[in-house]
Write a protein that holds these residues in place. Sequence first.
Motif, PDB file in Angstrom:
ATOM      1  N   PRO A   1       0.834  -1.216   0.000  1.00 27.88           N
ATOM      2  CA  PRO A   1       0.000   0.000   0.000  1.00 27.88           C
ATOM      3  C   PRO A   1       0.861   1.255   0.000  1.00 27.88           C
ATOM      4  CG  PRO A   1       0.093  -0.974   2.193  1.00 27.88           C
ATOM      5  CD  PRO A   1       0.808  -1.934   1.286  1.00 27.88           C
ATOM      6  N   ILE A   2       0.228   2.366  -0.351  1.00 29.24           N
ATOM      7  CA  ILE A   2       0.924   3.656  -0.359  1.00 29.24           C
ATOM      8  C   ILE A   2       0.970   4.172   1.072  1.00 29.24           C
ATOM      9  CG2 ILE A   2       0.999   5.977  -1.325  1.00 29.24           C
ATOM     10  CD1 ILE A   2       1.389   3.800  -3.381  1.00 29.24           C
ATOM     11  N   ASP A   3       2.093   3.991   1.734  1.00 29.46           N
ATOM     12  CA  ASP A   3       2.254   4.441   3.117  1.00 29.46           C
ATOM     13  C   ASP A   3       3.727   4.761   3.345  1.00 29.46           C
ATOM     14  OD1 ASP A   3       3.289   1.925   3.007  1.00 29.46           O
ATOM     15  OD2 ASP A   3       1.950   1.038   4.507  1.00 29.46           O
ATOM     16  N   GLU A   4       4.107   4.838   4.630  1.00 27.02           N
ATOM     17  CA  GLU A   4       5.495   5.175   4.952  1.00 27.02           C
ATOM     18  C   GLU A   4       6.463   4.109   4.461  1.00 27.02           C
ATOM     19  OE1 GLU A   4       2.982   5.513   6.881  1.00 27.02           O
ATOM     20  OE2 GLU A   4       2.920   7.637   7.428  1.00 27.02           O
ATOM     21  N   THR A   5       6.038   2.842   4.485  1.00 24.72           N
ATOM     22  CA  THR A   5       6.908   1.775   3.982  1.00 24.72           C
ATOM     23  C   THR A   5       7.187   1.947   2.492  1.00 24.72           C
ATOM     24  OG1 THR A   5       5.977   0.278   5.648  1.00 24.72           O
ATOM     25  CG2 THR A   5       7.168  -0.722   3.819  1.00 24.72           C
ATOM     26  N   PHE A   6       6.174   2.348   1.761  1.00 22.41           N
ATOM     27  CA  PHE A   6       6.355   2.597   0.331  1.00 22.41           C
ATOM     28  C   PHE A   6       7.325   3.747   0.099  1.00 22.41           C
ATOM     29  CE2 PHE A   6       5.161   4.436  -3.749  1.00 22.41           C
ATOM     30  CZ  PHE A   6       5.071   3.318  -4.561  1.00 22.41           C
ATOM     31  N   LEU A   7       7.247   4.782   0.925  1.00 16.82           N
ATOM     32  CA  LEU A   7       8.172   5.916   0.797  1.00 16.82           C
ATOM     33  C   LEU A   7       9.601   5.492   1.083  1.00 16.82           C
ATOM     34  CD1 LEU A   7       6.106   8.792   2.478  1.00 16.82           C
ATOM     35  CD2 LEU A   7       6.451   8.367   0.049  1.00 16.82           C
ATOM     36  N   ARG A   8       9.783   4.680   2.131  1.00 15.82           N
ATOM     37  CA  ARG A   8      11.139   4.195   2.430  1.00 15.82           C
ATOM     38  C   ARG A   8      11.680   3.331   1.293  1.00 15.82           C
ATOM     39  NH1 ARG A   8       8.874   3.686   7.717  1.00 15.82           N
ATOM     40  NH2 ARG A   8       8.415   1.489   7.363  1.00 15.82           N
ATOM     41  N   ALA A   9      10.814   2.542   0.702  1.00 14.86           N
ATOM     42  CA  ALA A   9      11.249   1.723  -0.437  1.00 14.86           C
ATOM     43  C   ALA A   9      11.656   2.602  -1.621  1.00 14.86           C
ATOM     44  CB  ALA A   9      10.136   0.758  -0.839  1.00 14.86           C
ATOM     45  N   LEU A  10      10.913   3.684  -1.844  1.00 17.00           N
ATOM     46  CA  LEU A  10      11.276   4.610  -2.922  1.00 17.00           C
ATOM     47  C   LEU A  10      12.640   5.245  -2.670  1.00 17.00           C
ATOM     48  CD1 LEU A  10       7.992   6.557  -3.784  1.00 17.00           C
ATOM     49  CD2 LEU A  10       9.119   4.786  -5.114  1.00 17.00           C
ATOM     50  N   ASN A  11      12.861   5.654  -1.437  1.00 10.60           N
ATOM     51  CA  ASN A  11      14.161   6.248  -1.112  1.00 10.60           C
ATOM     52  C   ASN A  11      15.305   5.259  -1.319  1.00 10.60           C
ATOM     53  OD1 ASN A  11      12.877   8.635  -0.389  1.00 10.60           O
ATOM     54  ND2 ASN A  11      12.618   7.999   1.742  1.00 10.60           N
ATOM     55  N   GLU A  12      15.062   3.993  -0.972  1.00  7.02           N
ATOM     56  CA  GLU A  12      16.106   2.987  -1.160  1.00  7.02           C
ATOM     57  C   GLU A  12      16.384   2.748  -2.641  1.00  7.02           C
ATOM     58  OE1 GLU A  12      17.104  -1.633   0.166  1.00  7.02           O
ATOM     59  OE2 GLU A  12      15.297  -0.617   0.899  1.00  7.02           O
ATOM     60  N   VAL A  13      15.335   2.719  -3.424  1.00  2.84           N
ATOM     61  CA  VAL A  13      15.527   2.511  -4.869  1.00  2.84           C
ATOM     62  C   VAL A  13      16.297   3.683  -5.469  1.00  2.84           C
ATOM     63  CG1 VAL A  13      14.301   2.389  -7.071  1.00  2.84           C
ATOM     64  CG2 VAL A  13      13.557   0.997  -5.150  1.00  2.84           C
ATOM     65  N   GLU A  14      15.943   4.895  -5.070  1.00  6.13           N
ATOM     66  CA  GLU A  14      16.656   6.060  -5.596  1.00  6.13           C
ATOM     67  C   GLU A  14      18.113   6.062  -5.170  1.00  6.13           C
ATOM     68  OE1 GLU A  14      14.160   9.889  -6.654  1.00  6.13           O
ATOM     69  OE2 GLU A  14      14.098   9.486  -4.518  1.00  6.13           O
ATOM     70  N   ALA A  15      18.377   5.658  -3.942  1.00  7.59           N
ATOM     71  CA  ALA A  15      19.764   5.612  -3.476  1.00  7.59           C
ATOM     72  C   ALA A  15      20.567   4.587  -4.265  1.00  7.59           C
ATOM     73  CB  ALA A  15      19.791   5.285  -1.985  1.00  7.59           C
ATOM     74  N   ARG A  16      19.995   3.416  -4.499  1.00 16.14           N
ATOM     75  CA  ARG A  16      20.710   2.400  -5.274  1.00 16.14           C
ATOM     76  C   ARG A  16      20.913   2.863  -6.717  1.00 16.14           C
ATOM     77  NH1 ARG A  16      21.021   1.487  -0.873  1.00 16.14           N
ATOM     78  NH2 ARG A  16      20.647  -0.411   0.333  1.00 16.14           N
ATOM     79  N   ALA A  17      19.917   3.510  -7.261  1.00 18.00           N
ATOM     80  CA  ALA A  17      20.044   3.993  -8.633  1.00 18.00           C
ATOM     81  C   ALA A  17      21.141   5.054  -8.756  1.00 18.00           C
ATOM     82  CB  ALA A  17      18.709   4.562  -9.111  1.00 18.00           C
ATOM     83  N   ALA A  18      21.243   5.913  -7.751  1.00 17.66           N
ATOM     84  CA  ALA A  18      22.297   6.933  -7.777  1.00 17.66           C
ATOM     85  C   ALA A  18      23.678   6.294  -7.703  1.00 17.66           C
ATOM     86  CB  ALA A  18      22.089   7.907  -6.618  1.00 17.66           C
ATOM     87  N   VAL A  19      23.815   5.250  -6.881  1.00 16.32           N
ATOM     88  CA  VAL A  19      25.097   4.566  -6.768  1.00 16.32           C
ATOM     89  C   VAL A  19      25.461   3.890  -8.088  1.00 16.32           C
ATOM     90  CG1 VAL A  19      26.298   2.673  -5.612  1.00 16.32           C
ATOM     91  CG2 VAL A  19      24.915   4.255  -4.277  1.00 16.32           C
ATOM     92  N   VAL A  20      24.468   3.253  -8.701  1.00 15.95           N
ATOM     93  CA  VAL A  20      24.736   2.573  -9.974  1.00 15.95           C
ATOM     94  C   VAL A  20      25.157   3.584 -11.038  1.00 15.95           C
ATOM     95  CG1 VAL A  20      23.659   1.269 -11.840  1.00 15.95           C
ATOM     96  CG2 VAL A  20      23.242   0.627  -9.456  1.00 15.95           C
ATOM     97  N   GLU A  21      24.468   4.713 -11.093  1.00 14.91           N
ATOM     98  CA  GLU A  21      24.836   5.736 -12.080  1.00 14.91           C
ATOM     99  C   GLU A  21      26.227   6.291 -11.822  1.00 14.91           C
ATOM    100  OE1 GLU A  21      21.815   8.649 -12.018  1.00 14.91           O
ATOM    101  OE2 GLU A  21      20.262   7.333 -12.880  1.00 14.91           O
ATOM    102  N   ALA A  22      26.550   6.489 -10.559  1.00 14.63           N
ATOM    103  CA  ALA A  22      27.878   7.006 -10.229  1.00 14.63           C
ATOM    104  C   ALA A  22      28.972   6.019 -10.628  1.00 14.63           C
ATOM    105  CB  ALA A  22      27.957   7.318  -8.744  1.00 14.63           C
ATOM    106  N   LYS A  23      28.720   4.732 -10.364  1.00 13.79           N
ATOM    107  CA  LYS A  23      29.725   3.736 -10.731  1.00 13.79           C
ATOM    108  C   LYS A  23      29.825   3.575 -12.237  1.00 13.79           C
ATOM    109  CE  LYS A  23      29.516   1.083  -6.425  1.00 13.79           C
ATOM    110  NZ  LYS A  23      30.897   1.387  -6.050  1.00 13.79           N
ATOM    111  N   GLU A  24      28.711   3.749 -12.931  1.00 14.67           N
ATOM    112  CA  GLU A  24      28.778   3.671 -14.392  1.00 14.67           C
ATOM    113  C   GLU A  24      29.570   4.836 -14.963  1.00 14.67           C
ATOM    114  OE1 GLU A  24      24.836   3.445 -15.832  1.00 14.67           O
ATOM    115  OE2 GLU A  24      24.685   1.258 -15.578  1.00 14.67           O
ATOM    116  N   GLN A  25      29.430   5.988 -14.364  1.00 14.74           N
ATOM    117  CA  GLN A  25      30.209   7.133 -14.838  1.00 14.74           C
ATOM    118  C   GLN A  25      31.697   6.936 -14.609  1.00 14.74           C
ATOM    119  OE1 GLN A  25      28.569  10.575 -12.933  1.00 14.74           O
ATOM    120  NE2 GLN A  25      26.634  10.504 -14.078  1.00 14.74           N
ATOM    121  N   LYS A  26      32.036   6.172 -13.590  1.00 16.32           N
ATOM    122  CA  LYS A  26      33.436   5.867 -13.329  1.00 16.32           C
ATOM    123  C   LYS A  26      33.934   4.677 -14.143  1.00 16.32           C
ATOM    124  CE  LYS A  26      33.318   7.608  -8.573  1.00 16.32           C
ATOM    125  NZ  LYS A  26      33.515   7.255  -7.133  1.00 16.32           N
TER     126      LYS A  26
END
Length: 666
Positions: free
Chosen positions: A236-261
């Motif tokens: 459901p759309i709740d605080e758990t969903f928000l935390r999951a979104l933040n985790e996905v964005e954090a992992r995506a940022a790391v992947v993009e940073a490593k790809e740039q390197k």
Amino acid sequence: MWLDRFSTGAATPSGALTPSRPYSPAPRRSSHLAPTQRAGLGLSATRSSSSLDLSANTSTSSLALPQKPANGSALRFEQKPPPDVPDPVQVLREILGQTKDEPDASTRTRQEGALGSTIDFGGLSLQEFVNSGPSVQPTSAEHTTVVSAKENRQKYKDFHASIAECDEVLKTVETYLTNFKAELGQVSAEIENLQARSVQLNAMLDNRRNVEKLLGPAVEDVSLSPYTVKAIADGPIDETFLRALNEVEARAAVVEAKEQKSEQVKALQDMKPLLDDLKAKAIERIRDYIVAQIKALRSPNINAQVIQQQTFLRYKDLYAFLARNHAVLAEEIGQAYVNTMRWYYSSHFTRYQQALASLQLHTFDQYDLLGSEPAPSRRNVLGASKSAPPQHDAFRLGRREDVLKSKNDSALPAYLVEESKSAHYLEIPFRNFNQALIDNVSAEYSVLTELFSTSTFQQISRRVSEIFEPTFTMGHNLTKQLVEDTNDCLGILLCVRLNQHFAFQLQRRKVPVADSYINYTNILLWPRFQKVMDLHLESLKKVPTATNRGAAAAFSLVGGGSDASRSSVAPHAITQRFGVFLQGILMLSAEAGDDEPVSNSLGRLRSEFETLMGKLAKGAGDASKRARFLYNNYSLVLTIISDTKGKLADEQKEHFGSLVRDMKGR
């Protein structure tokens, strides 16, 4: 005979080493912990076949006993008994009744042999003598010796049995202690193994922690929890969903940073498609959720603030995620929200304006000017054709200023407005509509600032202005409707002060989007105020001024009397109106600045009033009466405005004070 085993008779075998520790009655054990046959204190298995010979025997020595092996414990370390423990040999002697002073076994044997030589056995052996019948009549001494020997024999048998039992107990104790020592050694060895194992495990733990410090962040960056995937896909759309979104964005940022390197990591290549799919799924679910909430705002009788607080602001990160990952869709959803709220406020304020339009308002027409005579009968309230409302004073401020001093900053609800049956002045609908508008603008600006946090200040201001554009137009139309046909100069000035109060509220709340609305409202109010002031000025110019005494007395406050000279110098009715009107304007301008048109308008009105008073004074008579007439009128004005405060009030009091002093000096 038995004591020889504990003293001299129990000598160690020849060639055996004498032990250096105290004597132990326990048997020695072999290296295989097997008990050995010992000839110590216990009797042999064939001891029952032999008997003690208590008669005089040819041999006076005791029976030879087998040599006892050196007794001792197999314990590696043995403690000596404490000094307060008695010697076991001495204890046995005390049990047998022998003291240290008694003779040893050889001496006692010789004595027994000597005693036996004095007994006459009649040529019989000791056993034959004992088994002989009563025909042999021993003497009293012999009989005593035989009884004593029997008793001693029974004692020795009993003592031998107890010694044998003690020997068995000692064997058991020695076996238990030996086993305990062996088990204790095993426990000690196990403890040493555990200690070594503990040291090894601690070293392994330290190594693992060091490795985790190095590998943990790297592994965390390239891994994603299954709970996160499930929360985004099905949760459901709740605080758990928000935390999951933040985790996905954090992992995506790391992947993009490593790809740039240009880091070629297999885990990154496997994880990137999963992150893309999760982002797409999250964008889809966020779109559906926000659209559903926007549709809910169009429901009848819905309170938009409830949805805004419990949905949009509570999960404001949803729109931020959408704006970062799909800007086009976020802009479309933002525009949909703006259109919905535009319709929402427009419809609600339309109903509220209709409710305010139903209020009965006092009318101010050409008969409510300073120089106009009051009409004998006319309607005072719009829409009241059957019964006229209570009369009102067009020039007195009275309690109308309470609308500025009230600490209640909330607008009247629509149902209370519709139920009101009393007459009001024009500042009441102006104040309630604009107060409601300012409150809603401030609330909506706060919501949009948090909801569209990724937007710039100009974008947020543009959206708020777009939402309230129809409502601002509605407010301006209401202001025009209230002031365009009225001559209520005090009411218009009250609206100006209310508008300034709303501007101060917006500045305090830091809401700049309504500045244009406030400025345009001022543009509507100030010109109308000056126009009404000009109408008052024109009305003073049109006041009739007769040169005869009766015409001058017709406008005096004293309505009649035979003394014409007395009535001619009384204050004029217009003076009373002017003083009360001037007092109201000065009270509303206590904090006014020099840039306001009030000062110029009052200066022109005051000049016209003084001109009128000069014309009216000509009909009072001679110069002294004219001066008296002017003194009374100026003194009345000064008395009325004496309690006013502010810079403008001080100027007016100073001016009329100088006029009073001039007229008094004449």
